[in-house]
Enzyme design. Structure first.
Site, PDB file in Angstrom:
ATOM      1  N   LYS A 201     -31.615  37.057 -57.964  1.00  0.00           N
ATOM      2  CA  LYS A 201     -32.527  38.486 -57.946  1.00  0.00           C
ATOM      3  C   LYS A 201     -33.579  38.180 -57.964  1.00  0.00           C
ATOM      4  CE  LYS A 201     -34.250  42.400 -60.193  1.00  0.00           C
ATOM      5  NZ  LYS A 201     -34.528  43.282 -60.921  1.00  0.00           N
TER       6      LYS A 201
ATOM      7  N   GLU B 173     -32.483  27.237 -63.225  1.00  0.00           N
ATOM      8  CA  GLU B 173     -30.573  26.102 -63.639  1.00  0.00           C
ATOM      9  C   GLU B 173     -30.246  26.528 -61.822  1.00  0.00           C
ATOM     10  OE1 GLU B 173     -31.594  28.973 -66.025  1.00  0.00           O
ATOM     11  OE2 GLU B 173     -30.579  28.003 -67.646  1.00  0.00           O
TER      12      GLU B 173
ATOM     13  N   GLY C  66     -29.787  42.197 -63.536  1.00  0.00           N
ATOM     14  CA  GLY C  66     -29.010  41.982 -63.450  1.00  0.00           C
ATOM     15  C   GLY C  66     -27.853  42.087 -64.163  1.00  0.00           C
ATOM     16  N   ARG C  67     -27.763  42.398 -65.183  1.00  0.00           N
ATOM     17  CA  ARG C  67     -26.405  42.748 -65.734  1.00  0.00           C
ATOM     18  C   ARG C  67     -25.916  44.276 -65.414  1.00  0.00           C
ATOM     19  NH1 ARG C  67     -31.575  42.507 -68.574  1.00  0.00           N
ATOM     20  NH2 ARG C  67     -31.573  44.379 -69.963  1.00  0.00           N
TER      21      ARG C  67
ATOM     22  N   GLU D 248     -28.638  41.651 -74.615  1.00  0.00           N
ATOM     23  CA  GLU D 248     -29.528  41.556 -73.896  1.00  0.00           C
ATOM     24  C   GLU D 248     -30.514  42.866 -73.505  1.00  0.00           C
ATOM     25  OE1 GLU D 248     -29.738  39.947 -69.899  1.00  0.00           O
ATOM     26  OE2 GLU D 248     -30.858  38.768 -70.622  1.00  0.00           O
TER      27      GLU D 248
ATOM     28  N   HIS E 235      -5.162  34.913 -84.327  1.00  0.00           N
ATOM     29  CA  HIS E 235      -4.637  33.804 -84.770  1.00  0.00           C
ATOM     30  C   HIS E 235      -6.222  32.552 -85.269  1.00  0.00           C
ATOM     31  CE1 HIS E 235      -0.254  34.459 -84.183  1.00  0.00           C
ATOM     32  NE2 HIS E 235      -1.217  34.097 -83.677  1.00  0.00           N
TER      33      HIS E 235
ATOM     34  N   LYS F  16     -37.450  29.752 -71.599  1.00  0.00           N
ATOM     35  CA  LYS F  16     -37.648  29.098 -70.884  1.00  0.00           C
ATOM     36  C   LYS F  16     -38.947  28.746 -70.563  1.00  0.00           C
ATOM     37  CE  LYS F  16     -35.609  32.961 -68.265  1.00  0.00           C
ATOM     38  NZ  LYS F  16     -35.055  34.053 -67.017  1.00  0.00           N
TER      39      LYS F  16
END
Ligand code: F6P
Length: 503
Positions: free
Chosen positions: A191, A197, A247-248, A334, A365, A473
């Site tokens: 965005k 990254e 973003g999400r 978030e 398990h 960051k």
């Protein structure tokens, strides 16, 4: 604005909590044969069984009173009309506009949709491409990846799709070991185009290909067209979406480009239309007793603020939904992991909560031991698909029943072994899809988004910003720029860790 804790409906909930907290769900089922029907809801062939929670009619009534006292009707209208509900960033939250077909209020958003859908159709028709590598992280990664996995049975099989999110070279090397560069398209999903990254991985790919800038094989999905042009993307390959999409909340926008490539335009439109069904249900069901996002939010708040439950588990009984827990983690944590309210004051009540999970039966398990016999109560959201293998479904239904019933020592015929005691009374929701289709998945995800919105309004926090990720960051940049220096001026722990690396 009155503090949440001072509202009459909240105080009624408090009193009500003291009457209900000692009740056993198994008794509630015994006393009321119709309990399951009363607390089960349905939308677009998805069945929401909320009956295995310590709630009754009064619980929901008090929450409905709370909802009305907060004038929720207006809050929903603000969201859908594009008012600046994201007050800290002074912008709207327009994800519902991305899936509007019936009533298009935002023409530009509809145009952007047509643009990326057509572009995807052209790429699908181009036999020269058979591999897609998407670079992106956070919402620009997990949403498309989760949906592509969930709908893999709808894949047109045209492309192998790989994702590079992290800067760990493992993913990068693995992807590059198998691609034929000639037949690969690189898609940068970001965005902001400021995420370190993604920038790092883009530069790495460019240099690996021996280029100085992205060529015609690179596409860019972004809200920052200017930066994409600066970075050298071909303007025809920049597929934009509006800055008011978080973003999400972005898989419905051009960020979902790989979904269109994978399942085709028609199925992607079905996904959006499924979400639109949930949007309409949310916005138009004024009877909050039957509005599913509200009911899910009520249960979460009931657990978080009254029972003081801090964690919950998300368990899909379906390999197709294996990335759902990770997606839900970003969506909820978030959005709702906030301690400052919309006016900038510290909240006086709990918000957010930890969400974790993995697929059933694998998680049975591992961490299910703690769900059944741990000292903390951890509510579970079970998700299952009706046309799955019967063994899988049997296990899913068995778990919610076992968590509710527990096992008293007196139930055991043999020796009274304390280790076999299960306290039970552990709440769960069971969400059962008749079938996992683009449409049902779209409805389900939009319901989850709206549930988060309802919680945020009740808690008076902004679910659309994420300033909490910024500090880390900034410090990472400081550390990176001092990485090889010998004398650091951080705290002694960080200094020693760096020394250890540099030795
Ligand atoms: O760091 C958090 C975050 O901003 C997420 O909210 C977002 O989904 C992700 O980073 C990626 O951001 P972008 O799409 O701008 O690269």
């Amino acid at each position: 604005m009155k503090n949440l804790l001072e509202l009459n409906a909240w105080q009624s909930l408090n009193e009500h909590f003291f009457n209900i907290k000692h009740l056993k769900m198994k008794d509630m089922f015994q006393y009321d044969e119709k309990r399951a029907e009363k607390y089960t809801y349905e939308l677009n062939n998805i069945y929401f069984d909320l009956s295995k929670n310590r709630i009754n009619f009064d619980t929901i009534s008090y929450f409905v009173d709370l909802t009305k006292s907060l004038k929720f009707h207006n809050r929903i209208a603000e969201l859908f009309d594009g008012d600046k509900v994201n007050n800290t960033e002074d912008r709207a939250a327009l994800h519902t506009a991305l899936r509007a077909f019936d009533e298009i209020k935002f023409e530009k958003i509809a145009q952007e949709r047509t643009m990326f859908l057509e572009k995807a159709e052209n790429i699908i028709a181009d036999n020269g491409i058979d591999h897609i590598v998407q670079l992106g992280i956070g919402g620009s990664y997990i949403g498309p990846k989760m949906v592509n996995e969930a709908l893999s049975s709808y894949s047109n099989g045209r492309f192998t799709i790989d994702y590079i999110a992290n800067t760990d070279t493992t993913d990068f090397d693995k992807v590059f070991s198998k691609i034929n560069i000639e037949k690969t398209l690189f898609i940068v999903a970001s965005k902001s185009l400021n995420t370190s990254e993604t920038q790092y991985n883009l530069n790495k790919v460019i240099s690996k290909l021996g280029l100085s800038a992205p060529n015609e094989k690179f596409y860019c999905l972004t809200a920052n067209r200017e930066k994409a042009i600066q970075l050298g993307f071909n303007p025809d390959n920049i597929l934009t979406f509006c800055n008011s999409i978080g973003g999400r909340y972005s898989l419905w926008s051009s960020i979902g480009f790989t979904i269109v490539l994978n399942i085709g335009r028609k199925n992607f439109e079905e996904l959006l239309k499924g979400a639109e069904i949930a949007d309409t249900h949310f916005a138009e069901t004024d009877d909050y007793f039957h509005n599913i996002p509200f009911l899910l939010a009520y249960i979460n708040i009931w657990h978080r603020n009254f029972f003081d439950l801090r964690a919950k588990a998300n368990i899909p009984y379906s390999d197709a939904l294996k990335y759902l827990p990770e997606y839900m983690q970003q969506l909820e944590m978030e959005s709702l992991g906030k301690l400052i309210d919309k006016q900038g004051n510290k909240v006086k009540y709990a918000t957010g909560g930890t969400i974790f999970g993995n697929i059933g039966t694998n998680s049975q398990h591992s961490f299910f031991q703690m769900l059944h016999q741990g000292v903390d109560i951890i509510p579970v959201e079970f998700i299952a698909i009706a046309n799955s293998d019967s063994k899988l479904i049997a296990n899913c239904f068995a778990q919610s029943r076992a968590l509710m019933l527990g096992q008293e020592l007196s139930d055991l015929n043999s020796n009274n072994d304390n280790h076999r005691f299960f306290p039970g009374n552990i709440p769960s929701n069971t969400i059962l899809f008749d079938k996992l289709t683009p449409s049902t998945l779209g409805s389900f995800l939009a319901i989850q988004e709206h549930k988060v919105f309802v919680q945020s309004v009740i808690w008076n926090i902004n679910p659309f910003d994420q300033f909490g990720v910024e500090l880390g960051k900034t410090i990472a940049r400081e550390i990176e720029s001092n990485y090889e220096t010998q004398d650091h001026s951080f705290d002694s722990s960080t200094n020693n860790l760096l020394k250890r690396i540099n030795n």
